[in-house]
Design an enzyme around this catalytic site. Structure first.
Site, PDB file in Angstrom:
ATOM      1  N   ASP A  70       0.853  -1.190   0.000  1.00 27.33           N
ATOM      2  CA  ASP A  70       0.000   0.000   0.000  1.00 27.33           C
ATOM      3  C   ASP A  70       0.887   1.238   0.000  1.00 27.33           C
ATOM      4  O   ASP A  70       1.854   1.310   0.763  1.00 27.33           O
ATOM      5  CB  ASP A  70      -0.872   0.012   1.252  1.00 27.33           C
ATOM      6  N   ASP A 128      -3.103   4.567  -2.307  1.00 23.80           N
ATOM      7  CA  ASP A 128      -4.196   5.040  -1.472  1.00 23.80           C
ATOM      8  C   ASP A 128      -4.617   6.452  -1.875  1.00 23.80           C
ATOM      9  O   ASP A 128      -3.780   7.294  -2.214  1.00 23.80           O
ATOM     10  CB  ASP A 128      -3.720   5.033  -0.011  1.00 23.80           C
ATOM     11  N   GLU A 146      -6.448   4.071  -5.989  1.00 22.97           N
ATOM     12  CA  GLU A 146      -7.774   4.212  -5.393  1.00 22.97           C
ATOM     13  C   GLU A 146      -8.292   5.609  -5.729  1.00 22.97           C
ATOM     14  O   GLU A 146      -7.896   6.588  -5.117  1.00 22.97           O
ATOM     15  CB  GLU A 146      -7.690   4.029  -3.873  1.00 22.97           C
ATOM     16  N   HIS A 165     -10.704  -3.851   2.422  1.00 21.77           N
ATOM     17  CA  HIS A 165     -10.597  -3.502   3.847  1.00 21.77           C
ATOM     18  C   HIS A 165     -11.517  -2.361   4.260  1.00 21.77           C
ATOM     19  O   HIS A 165     -11.732  -2.150   5.457  1.00 21.77           O
ATOM     20  CB  HIS A 165      -9.151  -3.110   4.156  1.00 21.77           C
ATOM     21  N   ASP A 166     -12.036  -1.608   3.301  1.00 17.45           N
ATOM     22  CA  ASP A 166     -12.906  -0.468   3.597  1.00 17.45           C
ATOM     23  C   ASP A 166     -14.375  -0.784   3.363  1.00 17.45           C
ATOM     24  O   ASP A 166     -15.221   0.122   3.445  1.00 17.45           O
ATOM     25  CB  ASP A 166     -12.531   0.732   2.711  1.00 17.45           C
TER      26      ASP A 166
END
Length: 571
Positions: free
Chosen positions: A100, A207, A265, A339-340
């Site tokens: 990440d 991210d 993202e 994960h979100d």
């Protein structure tokens, strides 16, 4: 002639959230040695790439997305040497590893920020975004703008040391870096990217990849929520004025030197802007995550103001998320969990004991037949579901949920109908909170699902005896076995499933989801019953069908069983 595609296009990626994956030490927190111990499980799925969520040193206010040192590892997860072993062991199994990349912000504990806040004359002052206060008519100090944080409250926090506010789009412990400063950008490239590329990582999930460039006039946001003093401000930081310049620079200075995979993202984007990010000729990123599917039914400005969706909305979300690449040199992604996000079976399937497995298989078949690079999230392969509705709000630990509930209680706590309002909020939290993806992976039916021999940092789901890796590994009818089958067929028919065009055939149907995958003169027909009642089987093509696979063994030619899914070749 066979077309040669970059390796990342035909890969399936498995995402690991380290805190909740596998604990090797018994301290209740997942770690890197725990990940290494399960690499054969990941390999057996048919996965090509592992995406490891933040493992960097961090105070863990936002589970590692608040980084205090890009070049070190959070001690509970392990060491830089452990990371090197993970890189090497992953490569030894023929898989790749991406990390990440969190570079919109750091932690307030990062040495850069500590210097920046120390004085207005510090050389790193301009590495973050500082603004003076505003004052209202009564002389009360106010934040520089009315921008609302993604984690509730203002995006600005006052710092007494220098009598100014710093910007944080997320938690106040996550100050935004100032990408307008070239010195800052070069430091980011060196510390966050080059350091790990040189250790052998194969790329990054980037991210908040659309947020680095802010509108420099910092105006107030329009009022969207009159009941809040702080307003959604995405228009001033999403795909901002210099964002593509920054991504091009990052590619040119660093990423272009490696055979790397990058997935940004971005969340929401017009077709025109999406192509600026991921068209190959633009030289920015390989692909992007769009949230059309995973956020269907939610208000994009506030996930807990949940509005609901129809199956037609679900179909159109997949179409908009992938169709922008048609006729271009761009690429897309396919995912229903991360994960979100909550668990896909609860969100899009049916998590009752009767339909959990078959609806999980339907979603696996759907996801594995869609165009783009595929992503699976830890536990998805065994059908983990959302946390139980009867659990107390006290079991929820994600900063997004915790802050939202605290603000909700402050706002409505004295209302006569507070309990009714809170129960409605809990319904939304139980459906879409990030916490659902963060309960520990269920490895077996021993205490704590085999995640840890100690006390887990967050509660293990009550159903671990029913849903776990061990019980499914040698069961040919398990969801885990079906995922392996689906990924095998995805590669076998990659020209259609990975690279084919997507054509919905029954957009208005409220029970079934039928579509074609087309590549040249080849096509595949996929049909899925998304209801708990049998539905008539309809061949929407005018061609003969050759069965490839499905999630029901002895299927009825004329009828789709509840949550039945089938894939055919057309002849």
């Amino acid at each position: 002639m066979t077309v040669q595609h970059p390796w990342w296009k035909e890969s399936t990626v498995y995402q690991i959230w380290p805190a909740s994956y596998k604990d090797s030490k018994g301290d209740g927190v997942g770690d890197i040695p725990g990940i290494i111990s399960t690499l054969d499980h990941i390999k057996s799925l048919g996965v090509d790439v592992i995406w490891l969520s933040p493992m960097y040193d961090s105070p863990q206010d936002d589970m590692g997305y608040d980084i205090s040192d890009y070049e070190n590892v959070y001690p509970k997860y392990g060491t830089v040497d452990d990371m090197q072993k993970l890189i090497d062991e992953t490569h030894a199994r023929g898989m790749k590893l991406i990390l990440d990349l969190v570079i919109n912000h750091t932690s307030t504990e990062h040495k850069w920020f500590k210097e920046s806040k120390s004085s207005k004359t510090n050389p790193k002052r301009d590495w973050y975004i500082w603004k003076p206060a505003r004052y209202d008519a009564d002389g009360n100090r106010q934040p520089p703008t009315n921008w609302g944080s993604y984690f509730s409250g203002s995006t600005w926090t006052y710092d007494e040391t220098t009598d100014e506010y710093y910007l944080h789009l997320f938690a106040e412990s996550q100050p935004d870096l100032n990408w307008e400063n070239e010195e800052t950008r070069n430091a980011i490239y060196k510390s966050a990217l080059t350091f790990w590329y040189e250790k052998g990582v194969d790329g990054f999930r980037i991210d908040t990849a659309g947020m680095y460039s802010k509108v420099q006039s910092y105006p107030d946001a329009p009022i969207e929520f009159p009941d809040s003093p702080y307003q959604p401000c995405k228009m001033f930081h999403q795909s901002g004025p210099r964002i593509h310049e920054f991504h091009k620079e990052m590619f040119e200075k660093v990423t272009s030197k490696y055979d790397a995979m990058t997935v940004g993202e971005v969340g929401h984007s017009t077709r025109e802007d999406a192509l600026k990010y991921v068209s190959a000729k633009e030289k920015e990123m390989n692909m992007m995550f769009l949230f059309d599917v995973v956020e269907v039914g939610s208000n994009p400005s506030d996930r807990f103001r949940y509005e609901g969706f129809t199956l037609s909305d679900f179909k159109k979300a997949f179409e908009s998320q992938g169709s922008f690449i048609e006729g271009t040199d761009a690429w897309s992604t396919v995912f229903t969990e991360n994960h979100d996000q909550p668990r896909s079976i609860t969100r899009f399937g049916n998590d009752s004991s009767e339909f959990r497995v078959i609806s999980g298989k339907a979603l696996a078949l759907l996801q594995s037949t869609l165009t783009g690079t595929g992503f699976i999230y830890q536990g998805q392969e065994i059908g983990m579901v959302n946390l139980p509705r009867e659990w107390s709000i006290d079991e929820y630990q994600d900063i997004n949920t915790v802050n939202y509930v605290r603000e909700f209680k402050q706002k409505y706590g004295n209302d006569a109908d507070y309990n009714k309002k809170f129960e409605k909020l809990m319904d939304s939290i139980n459906l879409v909170a990030r916490d659902h993806a963060r309960s520990p992976v269920q490895w077996d039916d021993s205490a704590n699902g085999g995640f840890t021999s100690g006390t887990p940092w967050t509660r293990v789901h009550d159903n671990y005896k029913e849903i776990n890796v061990k019980s499914q590994t040698n069961d040919p009818n398990s969801l885990l076995s079906f995922w392996k089958k689906a990924l095998k067929f995805r590669k076998e028919y990659k020209d259609l499933f990975i690279h084919g065009l997507f054509r919905i055939l029954d957009v208005g149907n409220k029970e079934t989801f039928s579509f074609l995958k087309v590549n040249g003169d080849q096509s595949a027909f996929i049909t899925i019953n998304f209801s708990d009642k049998p539905q008539k089987f309809v061949n929407h093509t005018e061609k003969k069908l050759e069965y490839i696979y499905g999630n029901v063994d002895n299927y009825n030619e004329d009828e789709l069983a509840p949550y039945e899914a089938r894939a055919y070749l057309t002849k």
